[in-house]
Design a protein around this motif. Structure first.
Motif, PDB file in Angstrom:
ATOM      1  N   TYR A 359      41.324 118.758  -9.529  1.00  0.00           N
ATOM      2  CA  TYR A 359      42.593 119.326  -9.098  1.00  0.00           C
ATOM      3  C   TYR A 359      43.323 118.393  -8.137  1.00  0.00           C
ATOM      4  CZ  TYR A 359      40.340 123.468 -11.024  1.00  0.00           C
ATOM      5  OH  TYR A 359      39.687 124.346 -11.849  1.00  0.00           O
ATOM      6  N   TYR A 395      44.498 123.464 -13.071  1.00  0.00           N
ATOM      7  CA  TYR A 395      44.739 124.431 -11.996  1.00  0.00           C
ATOM      8  C   TYR A 395      43.515 125.328 -11.811  1.00  0.00           C
ATOM      9  CZ  TYR A 395      45.773 127.414 -16.044  1.00  0.00           C
ATOM     10  OH  TYR A 395      45.695 128.096 -17.235  1.00  0.00           O
ATOM     11  N   TYR A 429      50.893 125.292 -10.375  1.00  0.00           N
ATOM     12  CA  TYR A 429      49.994 124.619  -9.430  1.00  0.00           C
ATOM     13  C   TYR A 429      50.624 123.318  -8.932  1.00  0.00           C
ATOM     14  CZ  TYR A 429      45.813 122.497  -7.434  1.00  0.00           C
ATOM     15  OH  TYR A 429      44.921 121.901  -6.582  1.00  0.00           O
TER      16      TYR A 429
END
Length: 565
Positions: A359, A395, A429
């Protein structure tokens, strides 16, 4: 006398035990990667197939099968300790990027990186791993197979693992020998010990390529008559490079779903440019133009003129590169070359496979670390994974907001609708990441400027027909090229600079000329600076938005940003 394969159940059991023993060393880490949802199944599949290789020596010398299995097992065990240990610490698959991080860091940084393996709970984990391996070896028994059958089966395995893939690449795909060998190595790499061996071979090869590029860059003369309107003033300038984000899927640009709520809330502080496009729909090709003087008409200028990173260092900024992209891959060598043109680098993604969960929040810690650096003038590039395929890996669970069919084009089937939703969640995200970087700047860098754009867009069933997923330069659609372009500045920066871009926000612009825009924003001028190519200059002139492969001139054409397909 003809042989048969009418083996007894006990024979099949013996064969399975040998295969399971060999597969265990590769399979344990891939199994953990799968159940943790870290990456796609390809690595596991390749490990399953490649583990067949070790059956050959035990078949051909079956009188000593258990001893041979023990020797092979020791090699596989040693390699598996590295891969399993790395997963336990970092939750990812060991790769050549890890080797780059270790070998290219200074001794203190390398020692710190390696030292993270040595935590107390690793001892029982590795003891358990070793105990299971020993138990599997103890279950191995004699193999019943004739010599002729052994040679036949061995030949079949070799055909499956090596001959067929090479035939496919060399004959059917008409690839070069080097490319065919590289594809074969990629198939082998997920299995131990090839993970280490081939990983190191690829690391050395890409390192050599990168060093050649860096050596070429070092010979480029600096910009002539560089002038800095902000000379001597402390400042933090940030360039955030997104990935695969189509602005048409951002509520900041009018999309019907609230995919950018945080940036929407900051709208009054942002300059949102609505007609910026990328020249190429691929990361390396797009950024090679955006970060240098190369463009669609002069694609080789990155070899003879300074890059944006060179320019900022020449202007007296301490420069940093923070990336959540893979580091040492064949495709990313140019990006690593760009990163090495800065003073300090932070490589946050050591995954072997692109389709892995890494991420973009990874960049927050090094970003804050850089902001604490006492250097008065800082230039920071943050390169995100953004909304790159596969979107569901971009995400965490709390951003899995868009589900079902509400807001999804009715023409899409359920599978396509799921992908459509994944992309919007990835955009959501990405909004969190960009807004967090802005808020961090606001509190920690009083005199700061941030520019964000994506390297290229992505067509996720957006263009008319709603049947295109991804990017294809040979069949271009508008969503592949329409990218967000946002400028944010702190109050102190705004007080000292003219940040009124009224009348400029709708200018048609190609990021092939971004280096001129960045120089303008940073207050830099030099021989070769063209104000007509700066998006924020009063002398701006509209130029054709050229797309296509500049090395195939017949593919070059202007992009109609008002077209619907």
């Amino acid at each position: 006398m003809p042989f048969t394969f009418a083996w007894k159940r006990s024979d099949w059991s013996a064969w399975f035990n040998y295969y399971l023993f060999f597969f265990y060393f590769s399979g344990i880490t891939h199994f953990l990667l799968q159940i943790s949802g870290t990456t796609i199944f390809v690595g596991m599949r390749q490990a399953i197939v490649m583990s067949l290789l070790w059956l050959i020596p035990v078949m051909l010398v079956r009188r000593h099968a258990r001893k041979i299995a023990a020797v092979i097992g020791l090699v596989l065990w040693a390699s598996s300790l590295v891969s399993l240990g790395y997963f336990c610490i970092y939750g990812q698959e060991f790769s050549q990027s890890v080797m780059f991080t270790i070998f290219e860091s200074n001794p203190a940084e390398s020692s710190e990186f390696i030292a993270q393996y040595f935590v107390w709970w690793m001892i029982p984990v590795l003891l358990l791993h070793s105990g299971v391996a020993y138990w599997l070896w103890r279950r191995l028994g004699p193999l019943q197979i004739s010599a002729r059958a052994a040679w036949t089966v061995s030949a079949g395995i070799l055909v499956l693992l090596f001959v067929q893939p090479m035939f496919k690449q060399l004959v059917l795909n008409k690839a070069s020998l080097d490319d065919a060998v590289e594809k074969l190595q990629i198939r082998m790499e997920p299995a131990v010990p090839w993970q280490m061996v081939i990983g190191y071979i690829h690391y050395r090869k890409q390192l050599a390529n990168m060093e050649t590029l860096l050596e070429q860059n070092s010979r480029i003369p600096p910009l002539s008559n560089l002038q800095d309107a902000n000379a001597g003033q402390p400042a933090t300038l940030v360039l955030v490079l997104g990935e695969s984000t189509n602005r048409q899927r951002m509520s900041l640009y009018g999309y019907h779903r609230k995919t950018t709520p945080r940036l929407d809330a900051l709208r009054q502080e942002l300059s949102v440019f609505v007609n910026v496009v990328t020249p190429r729909p691929y990361t390396i090709e797009a950024l090679t133009q955006a970060l240098t003087f190369a463009d669609q008409e002069h694609p080789e200028l990155h070899l003879t003129k300074p890059s944006l990173m060179n320019m900022m260092r020449q202007a007296g900024y301490k420069s940093y590169w923070i990336t959540n992209h893979q580091t040492m891959t064949k495709r990313n060598t140019m990006l690593t070359n760009f990163s090495k043109q800065t003073d300090e680098q932070f490589y946050m993604n050591n995954s072997r496979a692109q389709n892995s969960r890494e991420y973009d929040a990874n960049v927050f810690a090094p970003f804050e670390e850089v902001l604490r650096d006492p250097a008065p003038r800082k230039f920071i590039i943050v390169h995100l994974l953004g909304t790159h395929m596969k979107y569901e890996y971009r995400y965490p669970a709390e951003f899995d907001v868009f589900k079902g069919r509400e807001g999804v084009p009715a023409i899409l089937n359920d599978r396509q609708a799921k992908v459509y939703n994944h992309y919007d969640n990835a955009v959501l995200y990405n909004d969190y990441v960009i807004s967090t970087l802005i808020e961090t700047l606001r509190t920690q860098a009083p005199n700061s400027l941030l520019v964000y754009f994506s390297d290229h867009g992505e067509d996720v069933y957006d263009a008319p027909g709603h049947d295109m997923l991804g990017r294809n330069e040979a069949k271009p659609t508008l969503p592949m090229y329409t990218v967000p372009f946002i400028i944010w500045a702190s109050e102190q920066w705004r007080a000292g600079h003219d940040m009124r871009f009224d009348g400029m926000l709708e200018r048609p612009y190609s990021n092939a000329h971004f280096i001129h825009t960045w120089a303008d924003l940073a207050g830099l001028s030099f021989d070769g600076f063209e104000p007509s190519l700066s998006l924020v200059n009063l002398q701006f002139k509209e130029h054709p938005l050229l797309i296509g492969d500049p090395y195939q001139p017949d593919t070059i054409r202007p992009l109609d940003i008002h077209a619907h397909d």
